[in-house]
Write an enzyme that holds these catalytic residues in place. Structure first.
Site, short mmCIF file in Angstrom:
data_model
loop_
_atom_site.label_atom_id
_atom_site.label_comp_id
_atom_site.label_asym_id
_atom_site.label_seq_id
_atom_site.Cartn_x
_atom_site.Cartn_y
_atom_site.Cartn_z
N GLY A 11 0.83 -1.14 -0.07
CA GLY A 11 -0.20 -0.03 0.03
C GLY A 11 0.89 1.25 -0.08
N ASP A 12 0.30 2.31 -0.10
CA ASP A 12 0.83 3.68 -0.19
C ASP A 12 1.91 3.98 -1.29
OD1 ASP A 12 -0.18 3.93 2.45
OD2 ASP A 12 1.30 2.85 3.54
N GLY A 14 1.51 5.39 -4.08
CA GLY A 14 1.00 6.48 -4.93
C GLY A 14 0.02 6.02 -6.05
N LYS A 15 -0.85 5.04 -5.75
CA LYS A 15 -1.88 4.82 -6.96
C LYS A 15 -2.61 5.85 -7.20
CE LYS A 15 -3.26 1.24 -4.07
NZ LYS A 15 -2.63 1.39 -3.08
N ALA A 38 -8.48 2.85 3.37
CA ALA A 38 -7.22 3.05 2.29
C ALA A 38 -7.27 4.65 2.05
CB ALA A 38 -7.79 2.44 1.08
N GLY A 39 -6.12 5.33 1.88
CA GLY A 39 -6.06 6.55 1.68
C GLY A 39 -5.26 6.73 0.55
N HIS A 40 -5.96 7.63 -0.38
CA HIS A 40 -5.24 8.28 -1.75
C HIS A 40 -5.23 9.70 -1.51
CE1 HIS A 40 -6.10 4.38 -3.54
NE2 HIS A 40 -7.23 4.22 -3.11
N THR A 41 -4.02 10.03 -2.06
CA THR A 41 -3.67 11.49 -2.04
C THR A 41 -3.57 11.82 -3.48
OG1 THR A 41 -2.82 11.54 0.19
CG2 THR A 41 -2.28 13.39 -1.36
N ARG A 143 -22.44 -14.22 6.72
CA ARG A 143 -23.75 -13.93 6.26
C ARG A 143 -24.82 -13.35 7.10
NH1 ARG A 143 -22.01 -19.21 5.36
NH2 ARG A 143 -23.29 -19.97 6.89
N GLN A 249 -5.02 -0.42 -0.88
CA GLN A 249 -3.79 -1.09 -0.36
C GLN A 249 -3.01 -1.71 -1.41
OE1 GLN A 249 -7.22 -2.13 0.87
NE2 GLN A 249 -7.35 -0.46 2.47
N ARG A 335 0.04 8.05 10.41
CA ARG A 335 1.27 7.38 11.34
C ARG A 335 2.49 7.29 10.44
NH1 ARG A 335 -1.54 1.53 12.82
NH2 ARG A 335 -2.50 1.95 11.03
N ARG A 337 5.37 6.09 8.41
CA ARG A 337 5.61 4.74 7.96
C ARG A 337 7.10 4.22 7.98
NH1 ARG A 337 2.95 7.28 2.61
NH2 ARG A 337 0.58 7.11 3.35
N HIS A 363 7.98 8.15 -6.94
CA HIS A 363 8.98 8.59 -5.83
C HIS A 363 10.27 8.43 -6.27
CE1 HIS A 363 5.99 9.32 -2.28
NE2 HIS A 363 5.09 8.66 -3.15
#
Length: 465
Positions: A11-12, A14-15, A38-41, A143, A249, A335, A337, A363
């Site tokens: 994850g992370d 840069g998607k 999930a974080g997207h910047t 279920r 992720q 947090r 990394r 990057h």
């Protein structure tokens, strides 16, 4: 034409920047798994948008879909949509009616379980974001989950809440051994002091939940936000529309193909795009699959990281420098990394599992100006050299990285390089990229040299293939 974007590491990677860039050529962008953990910047023209649930393509005005493979926290969704509207955007976001809903009790149970694991000193805590993702997927598999379609039918919603909420309360009391009323009061008091107004008692109250989520269902209906995802995407594809699938992720926290149990609860790998959207596997598989690679390695949370820069003071100082330069702090949690050198065994596994047709390496600018540059090419495990990730976390923890040292390169003007193209990259950077491409037998489609959408060197647009 379909394009699936997959995180190739933890994850992370840069998607979001690539989804945003290529999303401009798509008609629909689909998140096919995960939730607001999930974080997207996305950076456009110097303006930064931090998204945790809304598909990244929303910034480009593309239709965004949260597929049936997602778990949706409506509170987060509406907060993000309202924030984007306040900033002058008009996101068109649809939600699969088969997607499961994160309820407040899922968030509470997520926190309780992590606390219990931490207290037993066994080191089993996963380091979750506490967003209720795992417990929601547990209910889906068991279920007993509540789906978006249920929010549109108040009588059905009440029936399902009356079934599941007593089970959750019993779980708190009988399994985790907590006195519910005193624990709820303690948690509520703590939230009041910290400014978080959630009430634990209300998280397990059928009437309170029914009132809030019936109102949410009414807003979803009023704004026409829900769809039969499979049918909707099939019709768009048949009409010739371009569809981009966005994974959250990364490969190595995939519940099946990652380093279990330090994983998320869904499938970020490319196979999840078909299951998590309802568009046929032959349709998804007939398109492009691009793996997003960070030029080094980062990780939030627990779990192995064989190439981690955590040895002597010099390594820790280097990790700090890369962390600060690369902005390596969780989009969702904030947090810091953990940082490591690029790990090729991980990339080989990712390329194989998802069938990458190309990679985008982000990057690259962060590694400029280093005194030394290493890449892990293989592992040594029990006296044997291996070139891929072992199947168990216990074996992966024992792997010793085998490094190759490559030439470094100097700082460069990211804007100028993005304008001038690949040949404008420093020679060392180009050699680094070509080395990685050769090792995983996958061509480089794009190179990220800065956070802005325009700070990307594009060699191949997958929608043009």
């Amino acid at each position: 034409m379909t394009l699936t974007i997959v995180g190739s590491q933890l994850g992370d990677e840069g998607k979001g920047a690539l989804v945003d860039r290529w999303g401009g050529d798509a008609d629909v962008v689909v998140r096919y798994q995960g939730g607001d953990n999930a974080g997207h910047t996305v950076v456009e023209g110097g303006t930064e948008y931090k998204l945790s649930l809304v598909p990244s393509g929303a910034v480009r005005g593309t239709v965004g879909i949260l597929g049936n493979g997602c778990v949706v926290n409506p509170r987060t969704l509406f907060t993000e949509i309202d924030d984007l509207r306040e900033r002058g955007l008009d996101p068109d976001v649809r939600i699969a009616r088969r997607a499961h809903v994160i309820l407040p009790y899922h968030r509470e149970l997520d926190g309780i379980e992590e606390e219990v694991k931490a207290d037993d000193d066994a080191g089993d805590e996963v380091g979750t974001t506490g967003r209720g993702i795992g417990p929601t997927y547990e209910d889906k598999a068991g279920r007993r989950g509540i789906r978006v379609a249920d929010l549109l039918a108040p009588d059905v919603l009440r029936e399902k809440l009356e079934y599941v909420v007593p089970q959750k309360r019993a779980l708190v009391e009988d399994v985790y051994g907590l006195d519910f009323d005193s624990e709820a009061k303690r948690a509520s008091d703590s939230r009041t002091q910290s400014g978080d107004g959630d009430d634990r008692a209300e998280a397990f109250d059928v009437d309170a939940l029914h009132e809030e989520f019936t109102a949410i269902g009414e807003r979803l209906a009023d704004e026409g936000m829900t769809v039969n995802c499979s049918d909707y995407l099939h019709r768009r594809h048949e009409a010739g529309d371009r569809i981009l699938f966005e994974g959250a992720q990364g490969t190595h926290i995939d519940v099946d193909h990652g380093n279990y149990p330090f994983v998320t609860s869904s499938n970020p790998t490319a196979g999840g795009a078909a299951v998590g959207s309802g568009l046929g596997v032959t349709t998804v598989g007939d398109g492009e699959v691009v793996g997003i690679v960070k030029a080094y390695l980062s990780r939030v949370g627990s779990g192995p990281l064989p190439t981690e820069l955590d040895g002597d003071a010099d390594e820790e100082a280097l990790a700090d420098d890369i962390r600060e330069k690369g902005g390596e702090f969780g989009t969702v949690t904030g947090r810091p990394r953990r940082i490591g050198w690029l790990d090729l065994p991980m990339l080989r596994h990712a390329a194989r599992v998802s069938g990458f047709t190309g990679v985008a390496v982000n990057h690259v600018d962060v590694l400029a100006g280093l005194d030394e540059l290493k890449v892990c090419t293989t592992y040594e495990l029990d006296g044997e050299e291996i070139d891929t990730v072992p199947t168990t976390t216990e074996r992966w923890e024992r792997c010793e990285p085998v490094f190759e040292t490559l030439d470094t390169w100097n700082e460069f003007d990211s804007t100028a390089v993005a304008e001038d193209g690949y040949d404008a990259l420093p020679e060392g950077a180009r050699e680094y990229l070509e080395f990685v491409a050769d090792e995983i037998d996958t061509p480089v489609y794009a190179v990220g040299v800065g956070p802005d959408r325009e700070e990307t060197v594009e060699l191949t647009n997958p929608f043009d293939e």
